[in-house]
Design an enzyme around this catalytic site. Structure first.
Site, PDB file in Angstrom:
ATOM      1  N   SER A  65       0.795  -1.219   0.000  1.00 45.76           N
ATOM      2  CA  SER A  65       0.000   0.000   0.000  1.00 45.76           C
ATOM      3  C   SER A  65       0.833   1.278   0.000  1.00 45.76           C
ATOM      4  O   SER A  65       1.601   1.517  -0.910  1.00 45.76           O
ATOM      5  CB  SER A  65      -0.965  -0.058   1.186  1.00 45.76           C
ATOM      6  OG  SER A  65      -1.870   1.006   1.140  1.00 45.76           O
ATOM      7  N   GLY A 500      -1.897  -0.906  14.725  1.00 42.62           N
ATOM      8  CA  GLY A 500      -1.949  -2.296  14.252  1.00 42.62           C
ATOM      9  C   GLY A 500      -0.935  -2.556  13.150  1.00 42.62           C
ATOM     10  O   GLY A 500      -0.830  -3.663  12.644  1.00 42.62           O
TER      11      GLY A 500
HETATM   12  C1  16G Z   1      -4.323  -0.530   7.662  1.00 41.30           C
HETATM   13  C2  16G Z   1      -5.776  -0.612   7.322  1.00 41.30           C
HETATM   14  C3  16G Z   1      -6.401   0.744   7.364  1.00 41.30           C
HETATM   15  C4  16G Z   1      -6.171   1.371   8.717  1.00 41.30           C
HETATM   16  C5  16G Z   1      -4.711   1.372   9.060  1.00 41.30           C
HETATM   17  C6  16G Z   1      -4.508   1.794  10.496  1.00 41.30           C
HETATM   18  C7  16G Z   1      -6.838  -2.182   5.800  1.00 41.30           C
HETATM   19  C8  16G Z   1      -6.909  -2.695   4.383  1.00 41.30           C
HETATM   20  N1  16G Z   1      -5.966  -1.189   6.006  1.00 41.30           N
HETATM   21  O1  16G Z   1      -3.624   0.206   6.703  1.00 41.30           O
HETATM   22  O2  16G Z   1      -7.758   0.593   7.120  1.00 41.30           O
HETATM   23  O3  16G Z   1      -6.648   2.681   8.743  1.00 41.30           O
HETATM   24  O4  16G Z   1      -4.189   0.070   8.924  1.00 41.30           O
HETATM   25  O5  16G Z   1      -3.170   1.662  10.850  1.00 41.30           O
HETATM   26  O6  16G Z   1      -7.506  -2.671   6.680  1.00 41.30           O
HETATM   27  P1  16G Z   1      -2.698   1.785  12.354  1.00 41.30           P
HETATM   28  O7  16G Z   1      -3.329   0.666  13.149  1.00 41.30           O
HETATM   29  O8  16G Z   1      -1.211   1.700  12.258  1.00 41.30           O
HETATM   30  O9  16G Z   1      -3.156   3.124  12.840  1.00 41.30           O
HETATM   31 ZN    ZN Z   2      -3.823   1.050   0.245  1.00 37.92          ZN
END
Ligand code: 16G
Ligand code: ZN
Length: 529
Positions: A65, A500
Protein backbone atom coordinates in the site's frame (compact mmCIF):
# COMPACT_ATOMS: atom_id res chain seq x y z
CA UNK A 1 3.19 -36.87 5.76
CA UNK A 2 2.67 -37.70 2.04
CA UNK A 3 0.09 -34.93 1.45
CA UNK A 4 2.49 -32.24 2.56
CA UNK A 5 5.79 -33.79 1.56
CA UNK A 6 6.19 -31.67 -1.54
CA UNK A 7 5.29 -28.49 0.37
CA UNK A 8 7.90 -29.29 3.01
CA UNK A 9 10.51 -29.97 0.35
CA UNK A 10 9.91 -26.85 -1.73
CA UNK A 11 9.76 -24.86 1.49
CA UNK A 12 13.50 -25.48 1.92
CA UNK A 13 14.06 -23.31 -1.15
CA UNK A 14 12.26 -20.48 0.67
CA UNK A 15 14.12 -20.32 3.98
CA UNK A 16 12.51 -18.39 6.79
CA UNK A 17 14.54 -15.51 8.24
CA UNK A 18 14.81 -15.21 12.01
CA UNK A 19 11.88 -12.80 12.30
CA UNK A 20 8.52 -13.05 14.01
CA UNK A 21 5.78 -12.37 11.47
CA UNK A 22 2.26 -11.36 12.33
CA UNK A 23 -0.79 -11.11 10.06
CA UNK A 24 -1.90 -7.60 11.01
CA UNK A 25 -4.70 -5.23 10.05
CA UNK A 26 -3.71 -5.39 6.40
CA UNK A 27 -1.92 -8.76 6.18
CA UNK A 28 1.85 -9.14 6.39
CA UNK A 29 4.02 -6.13 5.79
CA UNK A 30 7.79 -5.90 6.06
CA UNK A 31 11.02 -5.09 4.30
CA UNK A 32 10.78 -6.91 0.96
CA UNK A 33 14.11 -8.65 1.61
CA UNK A 34 12.48 -10.63 4.43
CA UNK A 35 9.31 -11.77 2.74
CA UNK A 36 10.13 -14.61 0.34
CA UNK A 37 9.21 -17.42 2.77
CA UNK A 38 6.00 -15.65 3.75
CA UNK A 39 4.93 -15.43 0.11
CA UNK A 40 5.54 -19.13 -0.53
CA UNK A 41 3.61 -20.04 2.61
CA UNK A 42 0.67 -17.79 1.76
CA UNK A 43 0.46 -19.70 -1.52
CA UNK A 44 0.06 -22.85 0.58
CA UNK A 45 -2.51 -21.28 2.87
CA UNK A 46 -4.58 -19.89 -0.01
CA UNK A 47 -4.97 -23.45 -1.32
CA UNK A 48 -6.23 -24.68 2.05
CA UNK A 49 -8.58 -21.72 2.35
CA UNK A 50 -9.98 -22.40 -1.12
CA UNK A 51 -10.54 -26.07 -0.29
CA UNK A 52 -12.13 -25.13 3.03
CA UNK A 53 -14.50 -22.86 1.09
CA UNK A 54 -15.66 -25.64 -1.23
CA UNK A 55 -13.25 -24.75 -4.00
CA UNK A 56 -14.27 -21.10 -4.29
CA UNK A 57 -11.56 -18.78 -5.58
CA UNK A 58 -9.33 -17.16 -2.96
CA UNK A 59 -7.37 -13.99 -3.79
CA UNK A 60 -3.83 -13.06 -2.87
CA UNK A 61 -2.57 -9.50 -3.28
CA UNK A 62 1.11 -8.64 -3.10
CA UNK A 63 1.27 -5.02 -1.93
CA UNK A 64 2.45 -2.78 0.88
CA UNK A 65 0.00 0.00 0.00
CA UNK A 66 1.38 3.38 1.12
CA UNK A 67 4.65 2.02 2.56
CA UNK A 68 7.98 2.96 0.96
CA UNK A 69 9.04 1.10 -2.16
CA UNK A 70 11.56 -1.18 -0.38
CA UNK A 71 8.73 -2.73 1.68
CA UNK A 72 6.22 -5.24 0.45
CA UNK A 73 3.36 -7.24 1.86
CA UNK A 74 0.70 -9.82 1.20
CA UNK A 75 -2.92 -10.34 2.11
CA UNK A 76 -5.57 -12.93 1.36
CA UNK A 77 -8.99 -12.15 -0.07
CA UNK A 78 -12.00 -14.25 0.89
CA UNK A 79 -14.62 -15.57 -1.59
CA UNK A 80 -16.95 -12.57 -1.52
CA UNK A 81 -14.03 -10.23 -2.15
CA UNK A 82 -13.77 -9.31 1.52
CA UNK A 83 -10.79 -9.49 3.88
CA UNK A 84 -9.67 -12.89 5.15
CA UNK A 85 -11.87 -14.15 7.98
CA UNK A 86 -10.23 -13.15 11.28
CA UNK A 87 -10.14 -16.75 12.60
CA UNK A 88 -7.79 -17.64 9.73
CA UNK A 89 -5.39 -14.78 10.45
CA UNK A 90 -4.04 -16.94 13.24
CA UNK A 91 -3.27 -19.74 10.76
CA UNK A 92 -1.50 -17.25 8.52
CA UNK A 93 0.72 -16.10 11.37
CA UNK A 94 1.40 -19.65 12.56
CA UNK A 95 2.33 -20.79 9.08
CA UNK A 96 4.57 -17.77 8.47
CA UNK A 97 6.47 -18.50 11.68
CA UNK A 98 6.54 -22.30 11.52
CA UNK A 99 9.75 -24.32 11.56
CA UNK A 100 7.76 -27.27 10.20
CA UNK A 101 5.20 -26.13 7.61
CA UNK A 102 3.70 -29.62 7.21
CA UNK A 103 2.70 -29.69 10.86
CA UNK A 104 0.79 -26.41 10.64
CA UNK A 105 -0.85 -27.42 7.37
CA UNK A 106 -1.97 -30.69 8.93
CA UNK A 107 -3.38 -28.76 11.90
CA UNK A 108 -5.44 -26.47 9.67
CA UNK A 109 -6.76 -29.38 7.60
CA UNK A 110 -7.84 -31.21 10.76
CA UNK A 111 -9.32 -28.19 12.53
CA UNK A 112 -11.49 -27.25 9.54
CA UNK A 113 -12.10 -30.81 8.27
CA UNK A 114 -10.78 -29.73 4.88
CA UNK A 115 -11.81 -32.14 2.11
CA UNK A 116 -8.63 -32.80 0.16
CA UNK A 117 -10.48 -33.83 -2.99
CA UNK A 118 -11.92 -30.35 -3.53
CA UNK A 119 -9.88 -28.56 -6.24
CA UNK A 120 -8.41 -25.22 -5.15
CA UNK A 121 -8.14 -22.04 -7.19
CA UNK A 122 -6.18 -18.90 -6.35
CA UNK A 123 -6.19 -15.46 -8.04
CA UNK A 124 -2.98 -13.46 -7.70
CA UNK A 125 -2.12 -9.81 -8.36
CA UNK A 126 0.62 -7.41 -7.32
CA UNK A 127 1.26 -3.68 -7.19
CA UNK A 128 4.11 -1.96 -9.05
CA UNK A 129 6.88 -2.69 -6.53
CA UNK A 130 10.00 -4.17 -8.16
CA UNK A 131 10.02 -7.04 -5.64
CA UNK A 132 6.50 -8.08 -6.62
CA UNK A 133 7.31 -10.23 -9.62
CA UNK A 134 9.60 -12.63 -7.77
CA UNK A 135 7.07 -12.82 -4.93
CA UNK A 136 4.33 -13.91 -7.29
CA UNK A 137 6.68 -16.66 -8.41
CA UNK A 138 7.13 -17.79 -4.78
CA UNK A 139 3.36 -17.70 -4.25
CA UNK A 140 2.74 -19.80 -7.35
CA UNK A 141 5.27 -22.36 -6.11
CA UNK A 142 3.29 -22.54 -2.88
CA UNK A 143 -0.01 -22.98 -4.69
CA UNK A 144 1.44 -25.70 -6.92
CA UNK A 145 3.14 -27.53 -4.06
CA UNK A 146 -0.35 -28.32 -2.75
CA UNK A 147 -1.76 -29.08 -6.18
CA UNK A 148 -3.85 -25.89 -6.50
CA UNK A 149 -4.41 -23.97 -9.71
CA UNK A 150 -3.92 -20.26 -10.09
CA UNK A 151 -4.51 -17.29 -12.30
CA UNK A 152 -1.93 -14.51 -12.31
CA UNK A 153 -3.44 -11.10 -13.12
CA UNK A 154 -0.06 -9.35 -13.12
CA UNK A 155 -0.19 -5.75 -11.90
CA UNK A 156 -3.58 -4.67 -10.53
CA UNK A 157 -4.90 -2.13 -8.06
CA UNK A 158 -5.81 -3.97 -4.82
CA UNK A 159 -9.58 -3.38 -5.20
CA UNK A 160 -9.48 -4.75 -8.75
CA UNK A 161 -8.31 -8.13 -7.43
CA UNK A 162 -11.02 -8.08 -4.75
CA UNK A 163 -13.52 -7.47 -7.54
CA UNK A 164 -12.18 -10.39 -9.64
CA UNK A 165 -12.59 -12.78 -6.72
CA UNK A 166 -16.19 -11.78 -6.14
CA UNK A 167 -17.03 -12.05 -9.85
CA UNK A 168 -15.52 -15.52 -10.09
CA UNK A 169 -17.45 -16.81 -7.09
CA UNK A 170 -20.84 -15.38 -8.07
CA UNK A 171 -21.02 -16.95 -11.53
CA UNK A 172 -20.64 -13.62 -13.30
CA UNK A 173 -23.53 -12.01 -11.43
CA UNK A 174 -21.25 -9.29 -10.09
CA UNK A 175 -19.46 -8.80 -13.42
CA UNK A 176 -16.80 -10.41 -15.54
CA UNK A 177 -13.58 -11.44 -13.77
CA UNK A 178 -11.27 -9.65 -16.18
CA UNK A 179 -9.64 -6.25 -16.16
CA UNK A 180 -11.71 -5.25 -19.15
CA UNK A 181 -14.82 -6.47 -17.32
CA UNK A 182 -13.97 -4.20 -14.41
CA UNK A 183 -13.57 -1.08 -16.56
CA UNK A 184 -16.64 -1.99 -18.55
CA UNK A 185 -18.96 -2.38 -15.55
CA UNK A 186 -17.84 0.79 -13.82
CA UNK A 187 -17.61 3.02 -16.87
CA UNK A 188 -21.00 1.85 -18.12
CA UNK A 189 -22.64 2.88 -14.83
CA UNK A 190 -20.78 6.19 -14.82
CA UNK A 191 -21.74 7.02 -18.41
CA UNK A 192 -25.34 6.10 -17.74
CA UNK A 193 -25.44 8.52 -14.79
CA UNK A 194 -23.81 11.17 -16.97
CA UNK A 195 -26.48 10.67 -19.63
CA UNK A 196 -29.23 11.07 -17.02
CA UNK A 197 -27.73 14.36 -15.81
CA UNK A 198 -28.68 16.30 -18.93
CA UNK A 199 -25.36 18.18 -18.75
CA UNK A 200 -22.39 18.10 -21.10
CA UNK A 201 -19.56 20.07 -19.51
CA UNK A 202 -16.31 18.20 -18.88
CA UNK A 203 -14.71 18.68 -15.45
CA UNK A 204 -10.94 18.69 -15.20
CA UNK A 205 -9.21 16.65 -12.49
CA UNK A 206 -5.57 16.74 -11.41
CA UNK A 207 -4.72 13.35 -9.98
CA UNK A 208 -1.78 12.37 -7.80
CA UNK A 209 -1.19 8.70 -8.65
CA UNK A 210 1.37 8.20 -5.82
CA UNK A 211 3.73 6.89 -8.55
CA UNK A 212 1.86 3.63 -8.17
CA UNK A 213 -0.58 1.27 -9.81
CA UNK A 214 -3.51 3.69 -9.57
CA UNK A 215 -1.82 6.02 -12.03
CA UNK A 216 -1.60 3.25 -14.63
CA UNK A 217 -5.10 1.96 -14.10
CA UNK A 218 -6.90 5.30 -14.06
CA UNK A 219 -5.45 5.93 -17.52
CA UNK A 220 -7.05 2.67 -18.67
CA UNK A 221 -10.32 3.66 -17.01
CA UNK A 222 -10.20 7.09 -18.65
CA UNK A 223 -10.14 5.39 -22.07
CA UNK A 224 -13.59 4.03 -21.24
CA UNK A 225 -15.13 7.35 -20.18
CA UNK A 226 -15.69 8.74 -23.69
CA UNK A 227 -14.21 12.13 -22.85
CA UNK A 228 -16.73 12.93 -20.09
CA UNK A 229 -13.91 13.62 -17.62
CA UNK A 230 -10.53 15.12 -18.27
CA UNK A 231 -7.99 13.49 -15.96
CA UNK A 232 -4.43 14.80 -15.74
CA UNK A 233 -2.34 12.15 -14.08
CA UNK A 234 0.61 13.48 -12.07
CA UNK A 235 3.08 11.28 -10.18
CA UNK A 236 2.41 8.49 -12.65
CA UNK A 237 5.63 6.63 -11.86
CA UNK A 238 7.49 7.78 -14.93
CA UNK A 239 9.96 9.84 -12.90
CA UNK A 240 9.11 9.84 -9.17
CA UNK A 241 9.32 7.08 -6.59
CA UNK A 242 6.34 5.15 -5.22
CA UNK A 243 4.69 6.98 -2.27
CA UNK A 244 7.64 9.33 -1.89
CA UNK A 245 6.29 12.74 -0.80
CA UNK A 246 3.05 11.90 -2.57
CA UNK A 247 -0.04 9.74 -2.29
CA UNK A 248 -3.10 9.86 -0.06
CA UNK A 249 -1.30 8.80 3.12
CA UNK A 250 1.29 11.55 2.71
CA UNK A 251 -1.36 14.19 1.98
CA UNK A 252 -3.52 13.18 4.96
CA UNK A 253 -0.64 12.97 7.41
CA UNK A 254 1.11 16.18 6.41
CA UNK A 255 -2.06 18.07 5.46
CA UNK A 256 -0.34 19.51 2.41
CA UNK A 257 -0.23 18.98 -1.35
CA UNK A 258 2.01 16.23 -2.70
CA UNK A 259 5.18 17.07 -4.60
CA UNK A 260 5.13 16.61 -8.34
CA UNK A 261 1.96 18.63 -8.97
CA UNK A 262 1.54 22.18 -10.21
CA UNK A 263 -1.66 23.48 -8.65
CA UNK A 264 -3.51 26.78 -8.94
CA UNK A 265 -6.31 27.84 -6.58
CA UNK A 266 -9.60 26.27 -7.58
CA UNK A 267 -8.06 23.22 -9.27
CA UNK A 268 -9.89 20.00 -8.48
CA UNK A 269 -7.23 17.69 -7.04
CA UNK A 270 -7.42 14.02 -6.17
CA UNK A 271 -4.89 11.74 -4.55
CA UNK A 272 -4.72 7.91 -4.50
CA UNK A 273 -2.51 5.78 -2.27
CA UNK A 274 0.10 3.33 -3.59
CA UNK A 275 -2.30 0.46 -4.29
CA UNK A 276 -5.32 2.63 -5.13
CA UNK A 277 -7.67 1.61 -2.33
CA UNK A 278 -7.76 5.08 -0.78
CA UNK A 279 -8.79 8.39 -2.28
CA UNK A 280 -8.90 11.97 -0.99
CA UNK A 281 -9.80 15.29 -2.61
CA UNK A 282 -8.03 18.57 -1.97
CA UNK A 283 -7.72 22.10 -3.34
CA UNK A 284 -6.39 25.56 -2.62
CA UNK A 285 -9.07 28.13 -1.90
CA UNK A 286 -9.14 31.78 -2.94
CA UNK A 287 -6.87 32.69 -0.03
CA UNK A 288 -4.48 29.99 -1.32
CA UNK A 289 -5.10 27.90 1.79
CA UNK A 290 -4.79 24.10 1.46
CA UNK A 291 -8.17 22.42 2.03
CA UNK A 292 -8.55 18.65 2.45
CA UNK A 293 -11.75 16.73 1.73
CA UNK A 294 -11.13 13.47 3.52
CA UNK A 295 -12.86 10.11 3.86
CA UNK A 296 -15.43 11.47 6.33
CA UNK A 297 -16.32 14.14 3.81
CA UNK A 298 -16.69 11.61 1.00
CA UNK A 299 -18.90 9.45 3.22
CA UNK A 300 -21.25 12.33 4.03
CA UNK A 301 -21.46 13.25 0.33
CA UNK A 302 -22.44 9.68 -0.57
CA UNK A 303 -24.89 9.37 2.32
CA UNK A 304 -26.59 12.63 1.38
CA UNK A 305 -26.98 11.48 -2.22
CA UNK A 306 -28.28 8.02 -1.37
CA UNK A 307 -30.69 9.42 1.20
CA UNK A 308 -32.11 11.82 -1.36
CA UNK A 309 -32.71 8.95 -3.82
CA UNK A 310 -34.16 6.78 -1.08
CA UNK A 311 -36.57 9.53 0.00
CA UNK A 312 -37.67 10.14 -3.60
CA UNK A 313 -38.46 6.47 -4.15
CA UNK A 314 -40.28 6.11 -0.84
CA UNK A 315 -38.76 2.66 -0.35
CA UNK A 316 -39.02 1.46 3.22
CA UNK A 317 -36.22 -0.63 4.66
CA UNK A 318 -35.90 -2.75 7.74
CA UNK A 319 -32.34 -1.79 8.58
CA UNK A 320 -32.17 1.49 6.70
CA UNK A 321 -29.31 3.71 5.66
CA UNK A 322 -26.38 4.25 8.00
CA UNK A 323 -22.84 5.45 8.13
CA UNK A 324 -19.91 3.72 9.82
CA UNK A 325 -16.91 5.70 11.01
CA UNK A 326 -13.88 5.04 13.17
CA UNK A 327 -12.58 6.95 16.19
CA UNK A 328 -10.61 9.13 13.75
CA UNK A 329 -13.72 10.62 12.16
CA UNK A 330 -13.80 14.36 12.62
CA UNK A 331 -16.41 15.35 15.20
CA UNK A 332 -17.91 17.83 12.75
CA UNK A 333 -18.59 15.10 10.21
CA UNK A 334 -20.32 13.00 12.85
CA UNK A 335 -22.65 15.81 13.92
CA UNK A 336 -23.28 16.80 10.29
CA UNK A 337 -24.32 13.23 9.46
CA UNK A 338 -26.51 12.89 12.53
CA UNK A 339 -28.06 16.34 12.77
CA UNK A 340 -28.11 17.77 9.25
CA UNK A 341 -28.49 14.58 7.21
CA UNK A 342 -30.45 12.75 9.90
CA UNK A 343 -28.61 9.47 9.35
CA UNK A 344 -27.48 7.15 12.15
CA UNK A 345 -23.74 6.94 12.73
CA UNK A 346 -22.06 3.78 14.03
CA UNK A 347 -18.46 3.57 15.13
CA UNK A 348 -16.13 0.60 14.62
CA UNK A 349 -12.50 -0.19 15.32
CA UNK A 350 -9.84 0.98 12.88
CA UNK A 351 -9.24 -1.35 9.94
CA UNK A 352 -11.32 -2.25 6.96
CA UNK A 353 -12.47 -5.61 8.26
CA UNK A 354 -14.08 -3.97 11.30
CA UNK A 355 -15.88 -1.13 9.52
CA UNK A 356 -16.92 -3.41 6.67
CA UNK A 357 -18.71 -5.83 8.97
CA UNK A 358 -20.38 -3.07 10.91
CA UNK A 359 -21.70 -1.62 7.65
CA UNK A 360 -23.34 -4.95 6.82
CA UNK A 361 -25.78 -4.22 9.64
CA UNK A 362 -27.55 -1.64 7.45
CA UNK A 363 -29.47 -2.11 4.19
CA UNK A 364 -27.28 0.64 2.80
CA UNK A 365 -24.09 0.85 4.82
CA UNK A 366 -21.66 3.61 3.93
CA UNK A 367 -18.28 3.16 5.60
CA UNK A 368 -15.21 5.32 5.36
CA UNK A 369 -12.05 5.82 7.31
CA UNK A 370 -10.88 9.42 7.50
CA UNK A 371 -7.78 8.30 5.56
CA UNK A 372 -9.88 7.78 2.43
CA UNK A 373 -10.62 4.06 2.49
CA UNK A 374 -14.27 3.22 2.15
CA UNK A 375 -17.21 2.03 0.13
CA UNK A 376 -20.94 1.35 0.30
CA UNK A 377 -22.64 -2.00 0.89
CA UNK A 378 -26.16 -2.73 -0.32
CA UNK A 379 -28.45 -5.59 0.67
CA UNK A 380 -30.28 -7.60 -1.97
CA UNK A 381 -33.52 -6.29 -0.46
CA UNK A 382 -32.85 -2.65 -1.31
CA UNK A 383 -31.57 -3.51 -4.79
CA UNK A 384 -34.64 -5.65 -5.52
CA UNK A 385 -36.99 -2.91 -4.34
CA UNK A 386 -35.30 -0.36 -6.59
CA UNK A 387 -35.45 -2.76 -9.54
CA UNK A 388 -39.16 -3.23 -8.96
CA UNK A 389 -39.73 0.54 -9.05
CA UNK A 390 -37.81 0.90 -12.31
CA UNK A 391 -39.91 -1.90 -13.80
CA UNK A 392 -43.30 -0.79 -12.55
CA UNK A 393 -43.24 3.01 -12.64
CA UNK A 394 -43.56 5.52 -15.44
CA UNK A 395 -40.13 6.52 -16.74
CA UNK A 396 -40.95 10.23 -16.52
CA UNK A 397 -41.64 10.22 -12.77
CA UNK A 398 -39.18 11.44 -10.15
CA UNK A 399 -39.59 8.14 -8.40
CA UNK A 400 -38.48 6.16 -11.44
CA UNK A 401 -35.51 8.44 -12.12
CA UNK A 402 -34.34 8.22 -8.53
CA UNK A 403 -34.48 4.43 -8.55
CA UNK A 404 -32.66 4.29 -11.87
CA UNK A 405 -29.86 6.50 -10.57
CA UNK A 406 -29.68 4.50 -7.37
CA UNK A 407 -29.18 1.28 -9.30
CA UNK A 408 -26.46 2.79 -11.47
CA UNK A 409 -24.75 3.89 -8.26
CA UNK A 410 -24.85 0.31 -7.04
CA UNK A 411 -23.00 -0.74 -10.21
CA UNK A 412 -20.55 2.14 -9.99
CA UNK A 413 -19.50 1.23 -6.46
CA UNK A 414 -17.04 -1.58 -5.78
CA UNK A 415 -18.77 -3.22 -2.83
CA UNK A 416 -15.93 -5.61 -2.05
CA UNK A 417 -13.58 -3.03 -0.57
CA UNK A 418 -12.65 0.67 -0.78
CA UNK A 419 -11.66 1.49 -4.36
CA UNK A 420 -10.01 4.80 -5.26
CA UNK A 421 -11.07 4.75 -8.93
CA UNK A 422 -14.64 3.75 -8.25
CA UNK A 423 -15.01 6.13 -5.28
CA UNK A 424 -13.63 9.00 -7.33
CA UNK A 425 -16.20 8.39 -10.06
CA UNK A 426 -18.96 8.27 -7.43
CA UNK A 427 -17.83 11.63 -6.04
CA UNK A 428 -17.60 13.06 -9.57
CA UNK A 429 -21.14 11.91 -10.30
CA UNK A 430 -22.59 13.48 -7.16
CA UNK A 431 -20.73 16.79 -7.54
CA UNK A 432 -21.85 16.90 -11.19
CA UNK A 433 -25.50 16.39 -10.34
CA UNK A 434 -25.34 19.02 -7.62
CA UNK A 435 -23.25 21.40 -9.72
CA UNK A 436 -20.80 21.72 -6.82
CA UNK A 437 -17.20 22.84 -6.86
CA UNK A 438 -14.85 21.51 -4.18
CA UNK A 439 -15.35 24.79 -2.34
CA UNK A 440 -19.14 24.25 -2.33
CA UNK A 441 -18.60 20.74 -1.03
CA UNK A 442 -16.21 21.97 1.65
CA UNK A 443 -18.82 24.47 2.85
CA UNK A 444 -21.15 21.67 4.04
CA UNK A 445 -19.39 21.68 7.42
CA UNK A 446 -16.07 22.81 8.86
CA UNK A 447 -13.64 20.24 10.21
CA UNK A 448 -12.49 20.70 13.78
CA UNK A 449 -8.72 21.23 13.87
CA UNK A 450 -7.12 17.85 14.58
CA UNK A 451 -3.68 16.46 15.19
CA UNK A 452 -2.15 12.98 15.14
CA UNK A 453 1.05 12.05 16.92
CA UNK A 454 3.07 8.87 17.32
CA UNK A 455 4.58 7.88 20.64
CA UNK A 456 7.10 5.06 20.98
CA UNK A 457 6.93 3.12 24.24
CA UNK A 458 8.58 -0.07 25.44
CA UNK A 459 5.53 -2.30 24.99
CA UNK A 460 2.55 -0.84 23.19
CA UNK A 461 0.41 -3.88 23.98
CA UNK A 462 -0.03 -2.68 27.57
CA UNK A 463 -2.53 -0.19 26.18
CA UNK A 464 -5.99 -1.76 25.97
CA UNK A 465 -8.97 0.01 24.48
CA UNK A 466 -12.75 -0.23 24.44
CA UNK A 467 -15.66 1.64 22.86
CA UNK A 468 -14.25 1.26 19.32
CA UNK A 469 -10.85 2.43 20.56
CA UNK A 470 -12.19 5.72 21.88
CA UNK A 471 -11.35 4.89 25.50
CA UNK A 472 -8.55 3.02 27.26
CA UNK A 473 -9.11 0.40 29.96
CA UNK A 474 -5.39 -0.14 30.67
CA UNK A 475 -2.99 0.96 32.03
CA UNK A 476 -5.05 1.93 35.02
CA UNK A 477 -5.73 5.62 35.40
CA UNK A 478 -4.72 6.58 31.87
CA UNK A 479 -8.25 7.29 30.72
CA UNK A 480 -8.95 9.48 33.76
CA UNK A 481 -5.85 11.52 32.98
CA UNK A 482 -6.88 11.93 29.34
CA UNK A 483 -10.36 13.01 30.44
CA UNK A 484 -8.84 15.61 32.74
CA UNK A 485 -6.71 17.07 29.96
CA UNK A 486 -9.59 17.10 27.47
CA UNK A 487 -11.79 18.94 29.99
CA UNK A 488 -9.38 21.87 29.78
CA UNK A 489 -10.25 22.57 26.11
CA UNK A 490 -13.31 23.57 24.11
CA UNK A 491 -15.01 21.10 21.70
CA UNK A 492 -12.18 18.74 22.49
CA UNK A 493 -11.71 15.00 22.17
CA UNK A 494 -8.67 12.79 22.38
CA UNK A 495 -7.83 9.09 22.39
CA UNK A 496 -4.80 6.82 22.27
CA UNK A 497 -4.54 3.37 20.70
CA UNK A 498 -1.75 0.96 19.87
CA UNK A 499 -1.11 0.90 16.11
CA UNK A 500 -1.95 -2.30 14.25
CA UNK A 501 0.72 -1.69 11.61
CA UNK A 502 3.69 -0.07 13.39
CA UNK A 503 5.36 -0.43 16.75
CA UNK A 504 3.96 2.86 18.05
CA UNK A 505 1.06 4.26 20.04
CA UNK A 506 -1.10 6.70 18.12
CA UNK A 507 -2.47 9.83 19.75
CA UNK A 508 -5.38 11.70 18.23
CA UNK A 509 -6.78 15.03 19.38
CA UNK A 510 -9.28 17.55 18.14
CA UNK A 511 -10.30 20.92 19.58
CA UNK A 512 -11.67 24.29 18.55
CA UNK A 513 -8.40 25.91 17.45
CA UNK A 514 -5.11 24.86 15.89
CA UNK A 515 -3.16 26.02 18.97
CA UNK A 516 -5.49 24.21 21.35
CA UNK A 517 -5.33 20.95 19.46
CA UNK A 518 -1.54 21.00 19.19
CA UNK A 519 -1.28 21.62 22.89
CA UNK A 520 -3.79 18.89 23.76
CA UNK A 521 -2.06 16.34 21.52
CA UNK A 522 1.27 17.19 23.13
CA UNK A 523 -0.10 16.87 26.65
CA UNK A 524 -1.76 13.53 25.96
CA UNK A 525 1.44 12.22 24.31
CA UNK A 526 3.36 13.09 27.45
CA UNK A 527 1.18 11.00 29.74
CA UNK A 528 1.41 7.96 27.45
CA UNK A 529 5.08 7.48 28.30
C1 16G B 1 -4.32 -0.53 7.66
C2 16G B 1 -5.78 -0.61 7.32
C3 16G B 1 -6.40 0.74 7.36
C4 16G B 1 -6.17 1.37 8.72
C5 16G B 1 -4.71 1.37 9.06
C6 16G B 1 -4.51 1.79 10.50
C7 16G B 1 -6.84 -2.18 5.80
C8 16G B 1 -6.91 -2.69 4.38
N1 16G B 1 -5.97 -1.19 6.01
O1 16G B 1 -3.62 0.21 6.70
O2 16G B 1 -7.76 0.59 7.12
O3 16G B 1 -6.65 2.68 8.74
O4 16G B 1 -4.19 0.07 8.92
O5 16G B 1 -3.17 1.66 10.85
O6 16G B 1 -7.51 -2.67 6.68
P1 16G B 1 -2.70 1.78 12.35
O7 16G B 1 -3.33 0.67 13.15
O8 16G B 1 -1.21 1.70 12.26
O9 16G B 1 -3.16 3.12 12.84
ZN1 ZN C 1 -3.82 1.05 0.24
Amino acid sequence: DPLFQKAAEVSKQHPKPDIKFSYGTAGFRALADNLDSVMFRMGLLAVLRSKAKNGQVIGVVVTASHNPVHDNGVKLVDPFGEMLQPSWERHASELANAQDVAEVLRGVVTEHSVDWNVPAKVFIARDTRPSGKQFVQALVEGVEALGGSHQDYGVLATPQLHYMVRCANTAGEYGEATEEGYYHKISKAFLHLRSLSGKTDVPVIKLDGANGVGALKIKEMAQHLNGTLSIWVCNDGSTGKLNEKCGADFVKLHQCAPEGMVITPGDRCVTFDGDADRVLYFYFNKENKFCLLDGDRIATLMVGYLKDKLDKTGVSLERGLGIVQTAYANGSSTSYAESTLGVPVACAKTGVKHVHHKAEEFDIGVYFEANGHGTVLFTKDVVDKMKAIVQDSDASTERHKAAEKFLSMVDLINQTVGDAMSDMLVVETILYEKGWSLDDWGAAYTDLPNRQRKVTIKDRTVIKTTDSERKTTAPEGLQEEIDKLVAGYKSARSFVRPSGTEDVVRVYAEADTREAVDSLAREVSQIVY
